[in-house]
Scaffold this active site. Structure first.
Site, mmCIF file in Angstrom:
data_model
loop_
_atom_site.group_PDB
_atom_site.id
_atom_site.type_symbol
_atom_site.label_atom_id
_atom_site.label_comp_id
_atom_site.label_asym_id
_atom_site.label_seq_id
_atom_site.Cartn_x
_atom_site.Cartn_y
_atom_site.Cartn_z
ATOM 1 N N ALA A 117 0.797 -1.220 0.000
ATOM 2 C CA ALA A 117 0.000 0.000 0.000
ATOM 3 C C ALA A 117 0.831 1.273 0.000
ATOM 4 C CB ALA A 117 -0.922 -0.003 1.213
ATOM 5 N N ASN A 183 1.993 -4.042 7.566
ATOM 6 C CA ASN A 183 2.783 -4.488 6.421
ATOM 7 C C ASN A 183 3.508 -3.318 5.757
ATOM 8 O OD1 ASN A 183 2.457 -7.303 6.328
ATOM 9 N ND2 ASN A 183 0.445 -7.111 5.398
ATOM 10 N N HIS A 213 -0.596 6.962 4.493
ATOM 11 C CA HIS A 213 0.751 6.453 4.763
ATOM 12 C C HIS A 213 1.764 7.534 4.396
ATOM 13 C CE1 HIS A 213 -1.123 2.505 5.095
ATOM 14 N NE2 HIS A 213 -1.677 2.711 3.916
#
Length: 260
Positions: A117, A183, A213
């Site tokens: 991601a 992750n 993120h």
């Protein structure tokens, strides 16, 4: 190229659909033995163990999470089959990382880590060559995005009125404590300074509606900051759409005569 999948969850279904549309397969799906007799909308062959995988497979794609990589990863690589995974957080366990490395070497195979991601990992890898001084990953999600994680025990997710940090530590700690949520922290660590030198901050924020993120890195190259606001797959709010897309991108790089 003959491609198989591990798992039939949201990411697995997305990858299977894209592979089918492109005429790449999948040729087999590795599932839990209990699911062998369950519904099979794609009619792709199912098997319940690595030993039952066809001998002519070129590539397996792990879409089933940490437990599947732990259970099947070494056996797949040991058979000489290359493996793509998005379960990067599992590599925070040094014993698993060692086991997968040894299996890849003995089977003359490769474990490919999908970017998942997050982006900018190529920049981070390049910066690592010259020397990195600092890498920080910050993950920000709506409170509901942290349900089922240790955040529930650290802050009141139901009553948040402002952003609250519920984890601040190393990427290894994040990946270990938040196996379903970190992750991305693991991907940043593996591309940059490693699990123990990469700082990770996890935040619940009632004012955001996407999973955000951010990477900040500095070193001899200079510095950079990167931010991405990711959407989930339509059929599973816990699965990142970009993570699923990164798997297809990784497969396409394996097939392409010219690649980046």
């Amino acid at each position: 190229m003959k491609i198989g999948l591990v798992g039939e969850g949201a990411i697995g279904r997305f990858v299977a659909e894209k592979l089918g549309a492109a005429g790449y397969g999948p040729h087999v799906v590795l599932v839990r033995p209990a699911r062998l007799d369950g519904p099979n909308g794609t009619r792709v062959r199912r098997v319940g163990s690595v030993a039952d995988l066809p001998s002519d497979l070129d590539l397996m794609v792990d879409c089933a999470g940490h437990a599947a990589l732990i259970e099947h990863g070494a056996a797949i690589l040991g058979r000489g089959i290359d493996l793509i995974t998005v379960s990067l957080g599992a590599l925070a366990d040094p014993d698993l990382e060692r086991s997968l490395t040894d299996a890849a070497r003995s089977g003359s195979a490769q474990l490919h880590l999908a970017s998942g991601a997050i982006g900018a990992l190529d920049c981070l890898q390049a910066a690592r060559v010259g020397g990195l001084a600092e890498v920080t990953y910050t993950g920000r999600k709506p409170p509901a995005g942290w349900r089922g994680s240790p955040a529930e025990d650290r802050i009141d997710l139901d009553r948040l009125t402002a952003a609250a940090t519920h984890f601040d530590g190393t990427a290894r700690q994040a990946a270990t404590e938040y196996p379903k949520n970190a992750n991305v922290a693991a991907a940043v660590a593996l591309a940059g300074m490693g699990f123990d030198k990469t700082r990770a901050r996890l935040i619940a924020d009632p004012d955001v509606t996407a999973n955000i993120h951010e990477i900040h890195a500095s070193g001899t190259f200079g510095s950079f900051s990167f931010r991405i606001e990711g959407k989930a797959l339509p059929d599973n709010p816990r699965s990142s759409a970009l993570a699923a897309m990164s798997v297809i991108a990784a497969i396409e790089r394996r097939r392409a005569p010219v690649t980046t």
